[in-house]
Write a protein that holds these residues in place. Structure first.
Motif, short mmCIF file in Angstrom:
data_model
loop_
_atom_site.label_atom_id
_atom_site.label_comp_id
_atom_site.label_asym_id
_atom_site.label_seq_id
_atom_site.Cartn_x
_atom_site.Cartn_y
_atom_site.Cartn_z
N ILE A 136 96.91 52.79 93.71
CA ILE A 136 97.99 53.32 93.52
C ILE A 136 98.70 54.08 94.40
CG2 ILE A 136 99.03 55.25 91.85
CD1 ILE A 136 97.18 54.24 89.75
N LEU A 137 97.94 54.95 95.15
CA LEU A 137 98.46 55.70 96.49
C LEU A 137 99.00 54.71 97.20
CD1 LEU A 137 98.88 58.32 97.69
CD2 LEU A 137 96.71 58.12 98.89
N LYS A 138 98.48 53.78 97.53
CA LYS A 138 98.85 52.50 98.55
C LYS A 138 100.31 52.12 98.11
CE LYS A 138 97.89 48.41 100.96
NZ LYS A 138 96.89 47.17 101.35
N ALA A 139 100.34 51.96 96.82
CA ALA A 139 101.71 51.22 96.33
C ALA A 139 102.72 52.41 96.32
CB ALA A 139 101.42 50.94 94.96
N ILE A 140 102.41 53.62 96.07
CA ILE A 140 103.22 54.75 96.31
C ILE A 140 103.93 54.92 97.64
CG2 ILE A 140 103.78 57.26 96.01
CD1 ILE A 140 101.56 57.22 93.77
N GLN A 141 102.97 54.79 98.64
CA GLN A 141 103.22 54.96 100.09
C GLN A 141 104.30 53.93 100.46
OE1 GLN A 141 99.35 55.87 101.45
NE2 GLN A 141 100.13 57.83 102.15
N GLU A 142 103.90 52.53 99.86
CA GLU A 142 104.75 51.49 100.28
C GLU A 142 106.17 51.50 99.85
OE1 GLU A 142 102.53 48.14 98.61
OE2 GLU A 142 101.23 47.96 100.27
N LYS A 143 106.46 52.29 98.91
CA LYS A 143 107.91 52.73 98.74
C LYS A 143 108.60 53.79 99.56
CE LYS A 143 109.08 52.08 94.33
NZ LYS A 143 109.55 51.01 94.06
N ASN A 144 107.81 54.07 100.60
CA ASN A 144 108.55 55.13 101.59
C ASN A 144 109.05 56.41 101.04
OD1 ASN A 144 107.67 53.24 103.67
ND2 ASN A 144 109.68 52.13 103.12
N PRO A 145 108.26 57.02 100.42
CA PRO A 145 108.85 58.57 99.89
C PRO A 145 108.70 59.53 101.25
CG PRO A 145 106.45 58.13 99.24
CD PRO A 145 106.86 56.95 99.78
N ALA A 146 109.33 60.71 100.92
CA ALA A 146 109.09 61.62 102.15
C ALA A 146 107.78 62.28 102.05
CB ALA A 146 110.33 62.68 102.04
N ALA A 147 107.37 62.48 100.83
CA ALA A 147 105.94 63.16 100.74
C ALA A 147 105.43 63.25 99.34
CB ALA A 147 106.09 64.64 100.95
N ILE A 148 104.06 63.04 99.26
CA ILE A 148 103.35 62.84 97.92
C ILE A 148 102.85 64.14 97.54
CG2 ILE A 148 101.85 61.42 96.51
CD1 ILE A 148 102.33 59.16 98.59
N PHE A 149 103.21 64.70 96.25
CA PHE A 149 102.39 65.85 95.79
C PHE A 149 101.38 65.40 94.95
CE2 PHE A 149 105.86 69.12 96.40
CZ PHE A 149 105.77 69.01 97.65
N ALA A 150 100.00 65.33 95.22
CA ALA A 150 99.01 64.73 94.11
C ALA A 150 98.38 65.91 93.50
CB ALA A 150 97.90 63.99 95.22
N ALA A 151 98.66 65.96 92.21
CA ALA A 151 98.35 67.37 91.27
C ALA A 151 97.01 67.06 90.58
CB ALA A 151 99.30 67.55 90.30
N ASN A 152 96.01 67.94 90.63
CA ASN A 152 94.98 67.64 90.21
C ASN A 152 94.30 69.18 89.36
OD1 ASN A 152 91.62 67.76 90.08
ND2 ASN A 152 92.23 65.64 89.82
N GLY A 153 93.80 69.28 88.52
CA GLY A 153 93.33 70.53 87.81
C GLY A 153 92.12 71.23 88.35
N GLU A 154 91.31 70.27 89.27
CA GLU A 154 90.26 70.82 89.93
C GLU A 154 90.42 71.86 91.14
OE1 GLU A 154 87.61 67.82 91.22
OE2 GLU A 154 86.71 67.37 88.94
N LEU A 155 91.72 71.62 91.52
CA LEU A 155 91.86 71.98 92.77
C LEU A 155 91.95 73.42 93.21
CD1 LEU A 155 94.50 69.55 94.44
CD2 LEU A 155 92.22 69.83 94.95
N GLY A 156 92.37 74.10 91.80
CA GLY A 156 92.49 75.84 91.86
C GLY A 156 90.94 76.36 92.29
N PRO A 157 90.11 75.92 91.64
CA PRO A 157 88.63 76.71 91.83
C PRO A 157 88.28 76.10 93.13
CG PRO A 157 88.83 75.68 89.55
CD PRO A 157 90.15 75.18 90.21
N ILE A 158 88.62 74.81 93.56
CA ILE A 158 87.76 74.48 94.84
C ILE A 158 88.59 75.10 95.92
CG2 ILE A 158 87.96 72.31 96.29
CD1 ILE A 158 87.44 70.73 93.77
N LEU A 159 89.86 75.14 95.96
CA LEU A 159 90.51 75.82 97.00
C LEU A 159 90.24 77.32 97.11
CD1 LEU A 159 94.27 74.29 96.89
CD2 LEU A 159 92.19 73.81 98.41
N LYS A 160 89.87 77.98 95.84
CA LYS A 160 89.46 79.60 95.93
C LYS A 160 88.16 79.65 96.64
CE LYS A 160 88.89 83.48 92.85
NZ LYS A 160 88.90 83.76 91.45
N ARG A 161 87.52 78.36 96.45
CA ARG A 161 85.84 78.40 97.03
C ARG A 161 85.89 78.02 98.44
NH1 ARG A 161 80.62 75.42 94.37
NH2 ARG A 161 79.07 76.29 95.81
#
Length: 524
Positions: free
Chosen positions: A176-201
């Motif tokens: 899916i990410l490859k398909a998104i990048q093939e449409k040439n966006p400026a940037a991709i925000f990949a949101a995920n609920g796990e990231l808050g605790p992971i980044l805190k650690r």
């Protein structure tokens, strides 16, 4: 009579099982001891080695220690008379000077991190396109060229199935990410609920420089759309102008295609700086004794690097010692090397050659093993297997308090490429160590993706059969609490003995394990 018959049968079975053991293998396997392991690990995981971070003085000290042990054992120095195999690395530091959503500033390592190495850029986008789970229905007809997109980095729920919500991308999400990048966006925000605790650690380490193998004179920078892994807090700020939360939009997208242009202004500026980094794999070689088989090579691998010093302000413990990860595996490799070298000195050396490979840069993206497998000292076509030892000194969180807590190991990958290797590993365990072999993570679709996350994977991608020995994660994983005092040395020694006995059979049997399966695709 029946009891006597049963007893005689049991004794006969027991005698048969003992008869299957190779007395020579047992003699040298017993040289792998908890006491010796403790001596090695107390040095490798000491504060003096400063967490053995790749490119830092502590890793150099560890490399010198391993090379010194190889020399004491009488192993050959196979790199033009040296034990050190240079791994050319660059440290690429990402400097994010601006990351604002509607004027609100967000911080690298706290609210997001950038996945990959990208060409310097300033992005100003007057709106952001929410594309749901990035399905074909959501991408078809949606104009995202030159725009910032917000994407739910989770598997879309399906009836009767448990959705994978890990931030680590599955093969489906990579497509899916490859398909998104093939449409040439400026940037991709990949949101995920796990990231808050992971980044805190782990956020402090994420903010540091990233290492990469030098290619064409420097680290290769990606010109495609940068992928920012973002927290749900940042995602909420993006969708706030809609009057809904990110969770609201995610709920809708779970049951229907969902795209929406959000009037949020994103302003992002980042640049990269590069510098050369000194790093080495450490190689010790034992030539085989059989003229017909000595050109074939068995590898025992373990990474000696860890994550270095603690960067959290005010922390009492300043060193991530990495006793388990992977001081334990490095120690196991040294113990196995001692057993093999003693056998060779006694005239019982292996028929095939054996390479002991201490990898650098595993924690930075499997870099040392990647470079070795791309530039092998011994041809990979002649490499019969890689037995990779990464974290074998602790009881993983899933085994705490269980009856098998001191007698198990996770075995990963043995059946991915070769059913022969799987049988050899199981026979070695059944004959000698009799541990519980847990295959829970022996799956390329495991959401933890352990098969892709240690050095064996770089051999597997070239079709070399592998086994990955692993105790599972625990509360001290990548934390200052990963100390020598918490290591179960008898368990470490027993797991190392299993790798030794498996390797003994591989190095001495008439036929190498047949590769009869295709490598699994995927990334770390």
């Amino acid at each position: 009579m029946k009891k006597v018959s049963l007893l005689l049968t049991a004794l006969a079975i027991g005698a048969s099982a003992c008869a299957q053991q190779n007395a020579t293998a047992v003699k040298y396997g017993k040289l792998i001891t908890a006491e010796d392991a403790k001596k090695h690990l107390s040095i490798l995981a000491s504060d003096e080695f400063e967490g053995r971070e790749t490119g830092k003085p502590g890793a150099e000290k560890a490399a010198n220690y391993i090379a010194g042990e190889f020399k004491k054992l009488g192993l050959q120095a196979p790199v033009n008379g040296s034990y050190f195999f240079d791994v050319p690395l660059s440290e690429v530091s990402l400097k994010v000077t601006a990351f604002n959503i509607n004027g609100q500033a967000f911080a690298n390592g706290e609210d997001f991190f950038l996945n990959g190495l990208f060409v310097d850029k300033r992005i100003v986008s007057p709106d952001i396109v929410f594309i749901g789970y990035g399905t074909e229905a959501e991408l078809t007809g949606t104009d995202i060229t030159g725009k910032v997109v917000l994407w739910i980095n989770e598997d879309k729920p399906e009836a009767g199935k448990t959705a994978n919500t890990s931030y680590r991308m599955t093969a489906g999400r990579q497509a899916i990410l490859k398909a998104i990048q093939e449409k040439n966006p400026a940037a991709i925000f990949a949101a995920n609920g796990e990231l808050g605790p992971i980044l805190k650690r782990f956020g402090s380490s994420i903010r540091g420089g990233r290492l990469a193998i030098k290619k064409d004179g420097g680290a290769k920078l990606n010109s495609t759309a940068p992928v920012f892994n973002v927290t749900t807090t940042l995602a909420d700020a993006v969708v706030k102008p809609t009057g809904k939360t990110y969770a609201d939009l995610k709920t809708t997208a779970a049951t229907a295609s969902q795209t929406q242009v959000v009037k949020s202004i994103a302003t992002i500026t980042y640049a990269t700086e590069q510098k050369d980094v000194k790093a080495v794999d450490v190689l010790g070689f034992m030539p085989g004794s059989d003229p017909k088989l000595k050109d074939e090579v068995l590898i025992f691998s373990a990474h000696y690097d860890h994550i270095g010093l603690v960067t959290t302000p005010g922390a009492k413990d300043k060193v991530n010692n990495g006793a388990d990860d992977d001081g334990s595996g490095t120690t196991g490799m040294l113990e196995i090397a001692q057993a093999f070298t003693k056998a060779k000195k006694d005239g019982k050396g292996p028929r095939r050659s054996v390479l002991f490979l201490g990898n650098v840069g595993e924690e930075k993206g499997l870099l040392g093993s990647e470079y070795y497998t791309d530039h092998p000292v011994y041809p990979l076509a002649n490499t019969i297997a890689d037995l990779n030892i990464d974290m074998i000194g602790r009881v993983g969180e899933e085994y705490i308090g269980k009856p098998d807590s001191a007698n198990y190991v996770y075995s990963i990958g043995s059946n991915m490429l070769s059913s022969d290797l799987n049988k050899i590993g199981e026979d070695a365990n059944n004959t000698y160590t009799k541990m519980k072999l847990d295959y829970k993570y022996d799956d390329p679709n495991d959401p933890n993706r352990f098969y892709y996350r240690s050095d064996h994977y770089n051999f597997a991608r070239y079709g070399v059969p592998i086994i990955f020995y692993f105790n599972g994660v625990h509360a001290d994983y990548h934390q200052p609490g990963d100390e020598v005092s918490k290591i179960n040395f008898p368990l470490l020694a027993k797991r190392a003995q299993l790798a030794f006995y498996t390797g003994w059979e591989l190095a001495n049997r008439d036929a190498r394990p047949v590769v009869n399966k295709k490598p699994a695709g995927g990334t770390r």
